[in-house]
Write a protein that holds these residues in place. Structure first.
Motif, PDB file in Angstrom:
ATOM      1  N   ALA A   1      -6.929  -3.437   5.663  1.00 38.11           N
ATOM      2  CA  ALA A   1      -6.059  -3.580   4.498  1.00 38.11           C
ATOM      3  C   ALA A   1      -6.815  -4.123   3.293  1.00 38.11           C
ATOM      4  CB  ALA A   1      -4.878  -4.487   4.840  1.00 38.11           C
ATOM      5  N   LEU A   2      -7.732  -5.053   3.530  1.00 34.73           N
ATOM      6  CA  LEU A   2      -8.526  -5.606   2.436  1.00 34.73           C
ATOM      7  C   LEU A   2      -9.422  -4.545   1.795  1.00 34.73           C
ATOM      8  CD1 LEU A   2      -9.570  -9.039   3.962  1.00 34.73           C
ATOM      9  CD2 LEU A   2      -8.326  -8.726   1.808  1.00 34.73           C
ATOM     10  N   ARG A   3      -9.910  -3.607   2.596  1.00 32.55           N
ATOM     11  CA  ARG A   3     -10.807  -2.563   2.073  1.00 32.55           C
ATOM     12  C   ARG A   3     -10.053  -1.435   1.390  1.00 32.55           C
ATOM     13  NH1 ARG A   3     -13.278  -2.353   7.297  1.00 32.55           N
ATOM     14  NH2 ARG A   3     -12.413  -0.266   7.444  1.00 32.55           N
ATOM     15  N   ALA A   4      -8.770  -1.312   1.659  1.00 31.15           N
ATOM     16  CA  ALA A   4      -8.009  -0.163   1.170  1.00 31.15           C
ATOM     17  C   ALA A   4      -7.814  -0.231  -0.343  1.00 31.15           C
ATOM     18  CB  ALA A   4      -6.653  -0.108   1.866  1.00 31.15           C
ATOM     19  N   GLY A   5      -7.729   0.921  -0.964  1.00 30.41           N
ATOM     20  CA  GLY A   5      -7.506   0.996  -2.396  1.00 30.41           C
ATOM     21  C   GLY A   5      -6.130   0.474  -2.786  1.00 30.41           C
ATOM     22  N   ARG A   6      -6.018   0.001  -4.042  1.00 31.31           N
ATOM     23  CA  ARG A   6      -4.750  -0.576  -4.499  1.00 31.31           C
ATOM     24  C   ARG A   6      -3.603   0.418  -4.378  1.00 31.31           C
ATOM     25  NH1 ARG A   6      -0.620  -2.080  -4.988  1.00 31.31           N
ATOM     26  NH2 ARG A   6       0.357  -3.554  -6.420  1.00 31.31           N
ATOM     27  N   ASP A   7      -3.875   1.684  -4.591  1.00 31.86           N
ATOM     28  CA  ASP A   7      -2.791   2.661  -4.563  1.00 31.86           C
ATOM     29  C   ASP A   7      -2.276   2.950  -3.157  1.00 31.86           C
ATOM     30  OD1 ASP A   7      -5.048   3.964  -3.726  1.00 31.86           O
ATOM     31  OD2 ASP A   7      -4.743   5.766  -4.935  1.00 31.86           O
ATOM     32  N   THR A   8      -2.934   2.418  -2.131  1.00 33.73           N
ATOM     33  CA  THR A   8      -2.467   2.608  -0.751  1.00 33.73           C
ATOM     34  C   THR A   8      -1.504   1.512  -0.310  1.00 33.73           C
ATOM     35  OG1 THR A   8      -4.280   1.374   0.279  1.00 33.73           O
ATOM     36  CG2 THR A   8      -4.658   3.713  -0.190  1.00 33.73           C
TER      37      THR A   8
ATOM     38  N   LEU B   1      -0.045  -0.663   9.374  1.00 36.13           N
ATOM     39  CA  LEU B   1      -0.840  -1.541  10.236  1.00 36.13           C
ATOM     40  C   LEU B   1       0.052  -2.582  10.916  1.00 36.13           C
ATOM     41  CD1 LEU B   1      -3.821  -2.036   7.779  1.00 36.13           C
ATOM     42  CD2 LEU B   1      -3.874  -0.706   9.889  1.00 36.13           C
ATOM     43  N   GLN B   2       1.001  -3.126  10.166  1.00 38.63           N
ATOM     44  CA  GLN B   2       1.897  -4.130  10.735  1.00 38.63           C
ATOM     45  C   GLN B   2       2.779  -3.526  11.815  1.00 38.63           C
ATOM     46  OE1 GLN B   2       1.767  -7.280  10.916  1.00 38.63           O
ATOM     47  NE2 GLN B   2       3.016  -8.182   9.272  1.00 38.63           N
ATOM     48  N   ALA B   3       3.188  -2.268  11.626  1.00 39.58           N
ATOM     49  CA  ALA B   3       4.034  -1.611  12.625  1.00 39.58           C
ATOM     50  C   ALA B   3       3.342  -1.551  13.974  1.00 39.58           C
ATOM     51  CB  ALA B   3       4.402  -0.206  12.143  1.00 39.58           C
ATOM     52  N   GLU B   4       2.058  -1.245  13.960  1.00 35.97           N
ATOM     53  CA  GLU B   4       1.307  -1.220  15.217  1.00 35.97           C
ATOM     54  C   GLU B   4       1.238  -2.603  15.847  1.00 35.97           C
ATOM     55  OE1 GLU B   4      -3.131  -0.095  16.965  1.00 35.97           O
ATOM     56  OE2 GLU B   4      -2.594   0.484  14.913  1.00 35.97           O
TER      57      GLU B   4
END
Length: 247
Positions: free
Chosen positions: A208-215, A223-226
């Motif tokens: 999540a930290l690496r993901a782009g702002r638009d994601t 990720l939380q669902a898993e």
């Protein structure tokens, strides 16, 4: 592996990798890059925390200038150092860089690829590449800006200014400063706190930290669902409630 260019110590929850060319201030050559790729392959297959440091009194004083001088346009297009550092940045578990002495040029760019950076008061970190007729092309032009902001990154990259430990901490480039004989203990203390958490939750946090702002917030929900369905979440939360006496 004391004689290896990358001296590696393996533990169940972490790997300690030491750049091991102290007679060259741990200058990063092609063979060391190959060793980093091999280590990444291992950690991609078996995720563990990685602590990166340098032998002697320096992290890495730069890339190997003799090899750099011989490189030509096709080598630049191959992104020899850049691709290795991208791979380090994308490792599933966190990377901690324990920095002492010089972290310059390619050494700085390797440090920028870490998730967490700590240092000693002897740290000098920066990118003098333009003084050698090249640019910092292994991550500094985007990672450094993301870490310290455009103004300071521009000054460092355009003037070759290196930051000392206190300046680096004030800029958020390193999170803490420790005496040289306490540096690795501090790195392991950070690793201990990470290792105490759920490994999958740590991996998802890094994703999540690496993901782009638009994601966001979509990726956070996925990720939380898993994690909401994981037995480890149920075990840890039940244990917490039992420990605190809550229903």
């Amino acid at each position: 592996m004391d004689d290896a260019l990358l001296a590696v110590e393996r533990r169940p929850d972490r790997v300690i990798a030491r750049l091991n060319r102290p007679h060259k201030r741990n200058a990063i050559d092609r063979e060391m890059i190959d060793a980093l790729h091999a280590l990444c392959a291992e950690l991609e297959a078996e995720p563990r925390i990685l602590i990166l440091t340098g032998a002697g009194e320096d992290f890495a004083a730069g890339a190997d200038i003799t090899q750099l001088r011989a490189r030509r346009a096709e080598d630049a297009h191959r992104g020899i150092n850049a691709n290795a550092f991208i791979r380090i940045r994308e490792l599933p578990m966190p990377v901690i860089a324990a920095l002492d002495g010089y972290a310059l040029g390619g050494g700085a760019e390797l440090a920028y690829a870490a998730d967490i950076r700590i240092a000693t008061p002897r740290l000098k970190i920066g990118n003098p590449e333009p003084t050698l007729g090249i640019i910092a092309a292994a991550g500094a032009t985007w990672r450094l800006r993301e870490i310290v902001g455009e103004g300071l990154a521009s000054e460092m990259l355009l003037t070759g200014r290196a930051l000392g430990a206190d300046e680096a901490r004030a800029a958020g480039l390193v999170s803490s400063v420790h005496q040289p004989d306490e540096l690795m203990s501090a790195a392991h203390a950070i690793a201990d706190r990470i290792a105490a958490a759920d490994p999958l939750a740590i991996q998802h946090t890094k994703t999540a930290l690496r993901a782009g702002r638009d994601t966001h917030p979509v990726i956070d929900g996925e990720l939380q669902a898993e994690l909401f369905e994981s037995p480890e979440k149920m075990r840890r939360m039940t244990q917490f409630l039992e420990r605190t006496g809550r229903p």
